[in-house]
Design a protein around this motif. Structure first.
Motif, PDB file in Angstrom:
ATOM      1  N   LEU A 176       0.827  -1.195   0.000  1.00 50.65           N
ATOM      2  CA  LEU A 176       0.000   0.000   0.000  1.00 50.65           C
ATOM      3  C   LEU A 176       0.867   1.253   0.000  1.00 50.65           C
ATOM      4  N   HIS A 177       1.874   1.280   0.834  1.00 53.54           N
ATOM      5  CA  HIS A 177       2.718   2.475   0.917  1.00 53.54           C
ATOM      6  C   HIS A 177       3.438   2.743  -0.395  1.00 53.54           C
ATOM      7  N   GLU A 178       4.088   1.735  -0.940  1.00 55.71           N
ATOM      8  CA  GLU A 178       4.885   1.985  -2.148  1.00 55.71           C
ATOM      9  C   GLU A 178       4.007   2.223  -3.368  1.00 55.71           C
ATOM     10  N   GLU A 179       3.014   1.365  -3.594  1.00 52.38           N
ATOM     11  CA  GLU A 179       2.274   1.443  -4.846  1.00 52.38           C
ATOM     12  C   GLU A 179       1.247   2.581  -4.859  1.00 52.38           C
ATOM     13  N   VAL A 180       0.585   2.841  -3.739  1.00 59.71           N
ATOM     14  CA  VAL A 180      -0.324   3.993  -3.714  1.00 59.71           C
ATOM     15  C   VAL A 180       0.475   5.287  -3.868  1.00 59.71           C
ATOM     16  N   SER A 181       1.656   5.345  -3.245  1.00 63.08           N
ATOM     17  CA  SER A 181       2.473   6.547  -3.398  1.00 63.08           C
ATOM     18  C   SER A 181       2.945   6.717  -4.832  1.00 63.08           C
ATOM     19  N   GLN A 182       3.202   5.625  -5.542  1.00 61.72           N
ATOM     20  CA  GLN A 182       3.601   5.750  -6.944  1.00 61.72           C
ATOM     21  C   GLN A 182       2.402   6.052  -7.844  1.00 61.72           C
ATOM     22  N   ALA A 183       1.219   5.593  -7.452  1.00 60.66           N
ATOM     23  CA  ALA A 183       0.021   6.014  -8.179  1.00 60.66           C
ATOM     24  C   ALA A 183      -0.179   7.519  -8.063  1.00 60.66           C
ATOM     25  N   LEU A 184       0.206   8.078  -6.920  1.00 60.42           N
ATOM     26  CA  LEU A 184       0.055   9.509  -6.687  1.00 60.42           C
ATOM     27  C   LEU A 184       1.213  10.327  -7.234  1.00 60.42           C
ATOM     28  N   GLY A 185       2.422   9.771  -7.163  1.00 63.97           N
ATOM     29  CA  GLY A 185       3.609  10.582  -7.420  1.00 63.97           C
ATOM     30  C   GLY A 185       4.653   9.888  -8.263  1.00 63.97           C
ATOM     31  N   PRO A 186       5.912   9.835  -7.778  1.00 63.48           N
ATOM     32  CA  PRO A 186       7.015   9.306  -8.595  1.00 63.48           C
ATOM     33  C   PRO A 186       6.801   7.856  -9.020  1.00 63.48           C
ATOM     34  N   VAL A 187       7.149   7.549 -10.254  1.00 63.00           N
ATOM     35  CA  VAL A 187       7.072   6.172 -10.749  1.00 63.00           C
ATOM     36  C   VAL A 187       8.471   5.607 -11.004  1.00 63.00           C
ATOM     37  N   ASN A 188       9.484   6.366 -10.652  1.00 61.38           N
ATOM     38  CA  ASN A 188      10.860   5.914 -10.809  1.00 61.38           C
ATOM     39  C   ASN A 188      11.408   5.502  -9.449  1.00 61.38           C
ATOM     40  N   ASP A 189      12.409   4.635  -9.448  1.00 61.09           N
ATOM     41  CA  ASP A 189      13.172   4.280  -8.257  1.00 61.09           C
ATOM     42  C   ASP A 189      14.632   4.631  -8.513  1.00 61.09           C
ATOM     43  N   LEU A 190      15.329   5.089  -7.461  1.00 58.44           N
ATOM     44  CA  LEU A 190      16.726   5.484  -7.606  1.00 58.44           C
ATOM     45  C   LEU A 190      17.570   4.786  -6.545  1.00 58.44           C
ATOM     46  N   TYR A 191      18.588   4.051  -6.982  1.00 56.53           N
ATOM     47  CA  TYR A 191      19.427   3.303  -6.057  1.00 56.53           C
ATOM     48  C   TYR A 191      20.228   4.203  -5.129  1.00 56.53           C
ATOM     49  N   ARG A 192      20.435   5.459  -5.489  1.00 52.37           N
ATOM     50  CA  ARG A 192      21.296   6.313  -4.681  1.00 52.37           C
ATOM     51  C   ARG A 192      20.580   6.952  -3.499  1.00 52.37           C
ATOM     52  N   LEU A 193      19.249   6.859  -3.415  1.00 52.69           N
ATOM     53  CA  LEU A 193      18.511   7.538  -2.358  1.00 52.69           C
ATOM     54  C   LEU A 193      18.456   6.667  -1.102  1.00 52.69           C
ATOM     55  N   PRO A 194      18.848   7.201   0.059  1.00 51.71           N
ATOM     56  CA  PRO A 194      18.920   6.363   1.259  1.00 51.71           C
ATOM     57  C   PRO A 194      17.627   6.257   2.050  1.00 51.71           C
ATOM     58  N   ASP A 195      16.772   7.277   2.008  1.00 52.74           N
ATOM     59  CA  ASP A 195      15.706   7.405   2.994  1.00 52.74           C
ATOM     60  C   ASP A 195      14.344   7.445   2.314  1.00 52.74           C
ATOM     61  N   THR A 196      14.023   6.398   1.537  1.00 53.34           N
ATOM     62  CA  THR A 196      12.817   6.425   0.726  1.00 53.34           C
ATOM     63  C   THR A 196      12.356   5.025   0.359  1.00 53.34           C
ATOM     64  N   VAL A 197      11.055   4.891   0.099  1.00 51.53           N
ATOM     65  CA  VAL A 197      10.551   3.641  -0.462  1.00 51.53           C
ATOM     66  C   VAL A 197      10.840   3.545  -1.952  1.00 51.53           C
ATOM     67  N   TRP A 198      11.211   4.666  -2.588  1.00 53.98           N
ATOM     68  CA  TRP A 198      11.447   4.670  -4.037  1.00 53.98           C
ATOM     69  C   TRP A 198      12.901   4.312  -4.331  1.00 53.98           C
ATOM     70  N   ASN A 199      13.301   3.160  -3.873  1.00 56.03           N
ATOM     71  CA  ASN A 199      14.628   2.616  -4.101  1.00 56.03           C
ATOM     72  C   ASN A 199      14.460   1.111  -4.239  1.00 56.03           C
ATOM     73  N   ASP A 200      15.003   0.545  -5.297  1.00 55.98           N
ATOM     74  CA  ASP A 200      14.817  -0.876  -5.551  1.00 55.98           C
ATOM     75  C   ASP A 200      15.543  -1.776  -4.556  1.00 55.98           C
ATOM     76  N   ASP A 201      16.286  -1.191  -3.613  1.00 57.85           N
ATOM     77  CA  ASP A 201      16.901  -2.068  -2.612  1.00 57.85           C
ATOM     78  C   ASP A 201      15.870  -2.593  -1.604  1.00 57.85           C
ATOM     79  N   ASN A 202      14.684  -1.962  -1.544  1.00 63.91           N
ATOM     80  CA  ASN A 202      13.547  -2.463  -0.745  1.00 63.91           C
ATOM     81  C   ASN A 202      13.815  -2.495   0.752  1.00 63.91           C
TER      82      ASN A 202
END
Length: 439
Positions: A176-202
């Motif tokens: 719910l957190h990741e996919e609803v937030s991507q429905a609302l906002g960013p659809v990209n993930d970035l490996y360099r970001l430390p403090d976010t759900v939008w990183n493919d390191d999960n």
């Protein structure tokens, strides 16, 4: 942790009354420091104008006006409560005009269906969001058409999130957190970001303060659907002056892209198709790319973490070295506490299996705060299981029982069933048995 369970599992870990799986202890989201507005602008643009595949998006899109989100299908029992919590946070922290609706015709439909059905169609996705469709059948009829192509969107009007109905409570919340937030906002993930759900390191599984700041910027009045990349970039100083007034001016942006070769190497290392040797080689390639780029961010650490996981079955010493390297980097990065906690869990498990009970306890103690802040029930339960077995090794029965009482608060929410809790308890008990044999 990869050791096979033994017949011995701590009886007290299994027999304790476990907490209601629909309710997990909740902590307040940590107030981690935000990056500068210049860094936020760079992140916002990269998150908003490309897909995870690298395909560019020609225009900015979002929902315009009030948004409703509903649950349909075989709804998991935990989902209504978690959706209510998420919507409340989105309204309060991101200032998004969103509310819970009642039907699949709402702007965002979260549809639950069996994991086996999802895997047949989309094998590599635990859960995912699709634009332009209202349900699963609609998606199957229109997949790979312009209707479901993010690059063709002019504005967001209808999204459907697909979640396995047979997930654990924590998995449902995380989806719910990741996919609803991507429905609302960013659809990209970035490996360099430390403090976010939008990183493919999960590692991060619930929306952070950083995420809410990006989403607040997404719905700022100074930008809207249809704007081009230069137009949004020009508006960002005004947006972030409002959203993050302490972040300073937006100056020259320092580009820091992730080469496609790094992403390919990580994907090969994580994929289950290649041989173990090939996957280890791919992890080492990612580490080499990080070194050649001079990175000191999460990309540098993640290659070591992946290599550590791959080395565990055959070379615990090499795995330990890799985890130590990963943890050293993660602990230097603001916002990477949950990543460091995952590393410490691996090191604590190895210490337990080596008969170093006191080291295991120290590693667990160091990681508990970050795991709690991240509301990661599975990680919390595992850490307490390790602590309990370590205290047993030391003969401290009272502390061992207290650790199991603490574990019981989290275990069913994280693992989903008594049987799954028993399996994890048996795995940890196997580590303790191995450690006992070394003493």
């Amino acid at each position: 942790m990869s050791e096979a369970p033994t017949a011995r599992a701590s009886a007290s870990a299994i027999e304790l009354p476990l907490a209601d799986p629909l309710v997990a202890p909740v902590s307040a989201p940590p107030r981690a420091a935000l990056p500068s507005n210049a860094a936020l602008t760079r992140d916002f643009m990269e998150l908003s104008f490309a897909l995870e595949s690298g395909r560019p998006l020609p225009r900015f899109t979002r929902f315009e006006g009030p948004i409703t989100v509903s649950l349909t299908g075989k709804v998991h029992p935990v989902a209504p409560r978690e959706l209510d919590r998420l919507v409340a946070r989105l309204r309060h922290e991101a200032n998004i005009p969103i509310s819970v609706g009642a039907s699949a015709t709402d702007h965002i439909n979260v549809e639950f269906l069996p994991k086996s059905e999802m895997k047949r169609q989309v094998p590599n996705a635990a859960c995912f969001v699709v634009p332009g469709v209202s349900n699963w059948q609609d998606y199957l009829a229109n997949r790979r058409t312009a209707r479901t192509d993010w690059t063709q969107l002019a504005r967001r009007e209808r999204m459907t999130v697909f979640v396995p109905s047979d997930s654990t409570p924590q998995e449902v919340r995380d989806c719910l957190h990741e996919e609803v937030s991507q429905a609302l906002g960013p659809v990209n993930d970035l490996y360099r970001l430390p403090d976010t759900v939008w990183n493919d390191d999960n590692f991060h599984t619930t929306l952070t303060r950083y995420d809410m700041t990006i989403l607040r910027a997404y719905y700022a009045p100074q930008i809207w659907s249809g704007m081009s990349q230069p137009e949004v970039l020009a508006a960002m100083p005004r947006v972030l002056a409002q959203v993050n007034p302490a972040g300073g001016p937006v100056k020259a942006l320092h580009e820091n892209p992730t080469p496609a070769a790094y992403v390919r190497a990580i994907n090969r290392a994580l994929g289950g198709v290649s041989s173990l040797g090939a996957r280890k080689a791919a992890a080492r390639e990612a580490i080499a790319i990080s070194a050649s780029q001079g990175w000191t961010d999460t990309r540098a650490a993640f290659g070591w973490f992946v290599l550590g996981r791959l080395e565990l079955p055959t070379s615990p010493a090499a795995a330990t070295n890799a985890f130590i390297n990963a943890g050293t980097i993660y602990r230097r990065i603001p916002g990477a506490g949950i990543q460091a906690a995952h590393v410490d869990m691996q090191l604590a498990a190895y210490a337990l299996s080596s008969g170093r009970a006191q080291d295991a306890i120290q590693l667990v103690n160091r990681s508990l705060s970050a795991a709690l802040n991240g509301e990661n029930a599975a990680l919390m339960a595992t850490l307490y299981m390790i602590r309990a077995e370590a205290y047993d090794q030391l003969g401290n029965i009272a502390q061992a029982r207290q650790a199991r009482l603490d574990m019981a608060q989290w275990a069913r929410y994280g693992f989903g069933s008594d049987a799954a809790v028993r399996r994890r308890a048996s795995e940890v008990a196997a580590l303790a048995d191995a450690g006992a044999r070394t003493n």
